[in-house]
Design a protein around this motif. Structure first.
Motif, mmCIF file in Angstrom:
data_model
loop_
_atom_site.group_PDB
_atom_site.id
_atom_site.type_symbol
_atom_site.label_atom_id
_atom_site.label_comp_id
_atom_site.label_asym_id
_atom_site.label_seq_id
_atom_site.Cartn_x
_atom_site.Cartn_y
_atom_site.Cartn_z
ATOM 1 N N ARG A 95 0.817 -1.216 0.000
ATOM 2 C CA ARG A 95 0.000 0.000 0.000
ATOM 3 C C ARG A 95 0.850 1.264 0.000
ATOM 4 O O ARG A 95 0.597 2.188 -0.764
ATOM 5 N N ASP A 96 1.863 1.303 0.849
ATOM 6 C CA ASP A 96 2.660 2.538 0.948
ATOM 7 C C ASP A 96 3.585 2.758 -0.243
ATOM 8 O O ASP A 96 4.208 3.804 -0.356
ATOM 9 N N GLU A 97 3.663 1.809 -1.146
ATOM 10 C CA GLU A 97 4.462 1.961 -2.366
ATOM 11 C C GLU A 97 3.638 2.452 -3.559
ATOM 12 O O GLU A 97 4.193 2.771 -4.604
ATOM 13 N N LEU A 153 -2.483 7.336 -11.857
ATOM 14 C CA LEU A 153 -3.032 8.196 -12.906
ATOM 15 C C LEU A 153 -2.560 7.770 -14.295
ATOM 16 O O LEU A 153 -3.333 7.798 -15.260
ATOM 17 N N HIS A 154 -1.292 7.360 -14.387
ATOM 18 C CA HIS A 154 -0.790 6.857 -15.676
ATOM 19 C C HIS A 154 -1.581 5.628 -16.109
ATOM 20 O O HIS A 154 -2.015 5.537 -17.269
ATOM 21 N N SER A 187 0.837 -0.851 -10.822
ATOM 22 C CA SER A 187 0.508 0.480 -10.306
ATOM 23 C C SER A 187 -0.252 0.396 -8.983
ATOM 24 O O SER A 187 -0.414 1.397 -8.300
ATOM 25 N N GLY A 188 -0.730 -0.791 -8.637
ATOM 26 C CA GLY A 188 -1.458 -0.975 -7.384
ATOM 27 C C GLY A 188 -2.957 -0.859 -7.514
ATOM 28 O O GLY A 188 -3.665 -0.851 -6.506
ATOM 29 N N ASP A 226 -7.193 -0.101 -0.623
ATOM 30 C CA ASP A 226 -5.890 0.573 -0.642
ATOM 31 C C ASP A 226 -5.995 1.935 -1.329
ATOM 32 O O ASP A 226 -5.479 2.934 -0.835
ATOM 33 N N LEU A 227 -6.662 1.976 -2.471
ATOM 34 C CA LEU A 227 -6.774 3.231 -3.216
ATOM 35 C C LEU A 227 -7.590 4.263 -2.447
ATOM 36 O O LEU A 227 -7.229 5.442 -2.404
ATOM 37 N N ASP A 228 -8.683 3.823 -1.822
ATOM 38 C CA ASP A 228 -9.510 4.755 -1.055
ATOM 39 C C ASP A 228 -8.777 5.275 0.177
ATOM 40 O O ASP A 228 -8.953 6.435 0.557
#
Length: 126
Positions: free
Chosen positions: A24-26, A33-34, A79-80, A99-101
């Motif tokens: 998550r922290d990476e 966005l890419h 990209s996660g 993770d994204l939220d």
């Protein structure tokens, strides 16, 4: 070590296949966005969000070659945005919404809302 501070994870499933995912922290906003800037990848994310479940790669009917489709899924994973795991011979894909939220509150919902509004405005994906 917490999940948020854990190093990049590898998921080993059937047949010893390993897929690397960022912790998550990476996960970086530039990478997210890419990944979301490509129409095919955005289409995959929209379908995963609509399904609200894991889907196999073969569930997606993308107008690209298999190798290009594989590339798009890899970019989303690295990209996660998605987590990919093997279940038997199927590669399952799920959104890393939690993770994204946690990292970027409202980003995924805003992007999905904008993509859906654009789809209604200009028609089906080109």
């Amino acid at each position: 070590m917490t999940a948020a501070s854990a190093p990049a994870t590898s998921t080993a499933e059937a047949g010893g296949r390993v897929l690397d995912h960022p912790a998550r922290d990476e996960i970086r906003i530039e990478g997210v966005l890419h990944a979301l800037s490509d129409p095919m990848r955005l289409r995959i994310v929209r379908e995963l969000a609509a399904a609200d479940a894991e889907l196999t790669c073969s569930c997606f009917e993308l107008p690209v070659s298999k190798s290009t489709s594989t590339h798009h899924f890899r970019v989303l994973r690295e990209s996660g945005i998605v987590r990919q795991i093997y279940r038997g011979t199927a590669k399952m894909n799920g959104l890393r919404r939690d993770d994204l939220d946690a990292l970027f509150p409202g980003l995924l919902d805003s992007v999905l809302d904008a993509a859906n509004r654009q789809l209604r405005r200009v028609g089906e994906d080109r």
